[in-house]
Scaffold this active site. Structure first.
Site, short mmCIF file in Angstrom:
data_model
loop_
_atom_site.label_atom_id
_atom_site.label_comp_id
_atom_site.label_asym_id
_atom_site.label_seq_id
_atom_site.Cartn_x
_atom_site.Cartn_y
_atom_site.Cartn_z
N ASN A 221 -13.68 6.33 16.28
CA ASN A 221 -14.62 7.09 17.11
C ASN A 221 -13.86 8.15 17.90
OD1 ASN A 221 -16.81 5.46 16.32
ND2 ASN A 221 -16.30 3.93 17.85
N VAL B 85 -12.23 3.96 24.70
CA VAL B 85 -10.81 3.79 25.05
C VAL B 85 -10.05 4.97 24.46
CG1 VAL B 85 -8.76 2.34 24.91
CG2 VAL B 85 -11.02 1.27 25.09
N HIS C 212 -7.67 4.33 17.86
CA HIS C 212 -7.70 2.98 17.27
C HIS C 212 -8.62 3.01 16.07
CE1 HIS C 212 -10.55 3.40 20.60
NE2 HIS C 212 -11.39 2.69 19.89
P1 5GP Z 1 -14.28 2.62 21.06
O1 5GP Z 1 -15.62 2.44 21.71
O2 5GP Z 1 -13.33 3.38 21.97
O3 5GP Z 1 -14.31 3.17 19.68
O4 5GP Z 1 -13.70 1.17 20.88
C1 5GP Z 1 -13.01 0.47 21.86
C2 5GP Z 1 -13.01 -0.97 21.43
O5 5GP Z 1 -12.05 -1.66 22.21
C3 5GP Z 1 -14.35 -1.69 21.66
O6 5GP Z 1 -14.82 -2.19 20.42
C4 5GP Z 1 -14.02 -2.78 22.66
O7 5GP Z 1 -14.74 -3.97 22.43
C5 5GP Z 1 -12.52 -2.95 22.50
N1 5GP Z 1 -11.85 -3.37 23.70
C6 5GP Z 1 -11.97 -2.81 24.93
N2 5GP Z 1 -11.18 -3.45 25.80
C7 5GP Z 1 -10.55 -4.43 25.11
C8 5GP Z 1 -9.60 -5.43 25.48
O8 5GP Z 1 -9.17 -5.55 26.63
N3 5GP Z 1 -9.17 -6.25 24.49
C9 5GP Z 1 -9.61 -6.14 23.21
N4 5GP Z 1 -9.11 -7.01 22.32
N5 5GP Z 1 -10.49 -5.21 22.82
C10 5GP Z 1 -10.96 -4.38 23.77
#
Ligand code: 5GP
Length: 120
Positions: free
Chosen positions: A87, A96, A100
């Site tokens: 994303n 984040v 990733h």
């Molecule tokens: P985005 O929304 O940025 O594409 O994805 C961020 C991902 O990071 C989300 O799916 C969320 O659940 C995951 N995430 C956020 N904080 C943490 C954390 O502290 N530990 C883990 N294992 N995943 C996290």
């Protein structure tokens, strides 16, 4: 770039369920899984968004995909298949700001993600 929660995970300042680690990448289970299998592959190098990937990162980003596929295979998801998603920014749903690769598997996943298109 300000530090994100993923830097803390890389530095082992907060725990994560780690699936793979080497000098270039870290893979760990997503804390809020959106499929029976949902893990993230991140580079140890802090790159904020897909927009910030440079020519020097090309091998690293390719390697993230190879690691994703290897872990998916180790978890028995290679043959039936899986989805990789990165994303980018607000409209992409990024929360984040450290790139990733999401890897989702374990069930047939819906497509397309933009459901409103189906109603038109
Ligand atoms: P985005 O929304 O940025 O594409 O994805 C961020 C991902 O990071 C989300 O799916 C969320 O659940 C995951 N995430 C956020 N904080 C943490 C954390 O502290 N530990 C883990 N294992 N995943 C996290």
């Amino acid at each position: 770039m300000s530090e994100t929660i993923f830097t803390k995970i890389i530095n082992k300042e907060i725990p994560a369920d780690i699936l793979f680690e080497d000098e270039r990448v870290l893979a760990f289970k997503d804390i809020s899984p959106q499929a029976p299998i949902h893990f993230l592959v991140i580079p140890k190098k802090a790159i904020a968004t897909t927009n910030d990937i440079t020519a020097e990162d090309e091998a690293l980003v390719g390697y993230m995909h190879r690691v994703a596929a290897q872990i998916a295979a180790d978890l028995g998801a290679a043959e039936q298949g899986f989805r990789t998603v990165m994303n980018c920014n607000e409209h992409g749903g990024q929360t984040v700001y450290h790139i990733h690769l999401h890897v989702l598997a374990g069930k047939a996943l819906g497509w397309p993600p933009y459901q409103e298109r189906l109603k038109a």
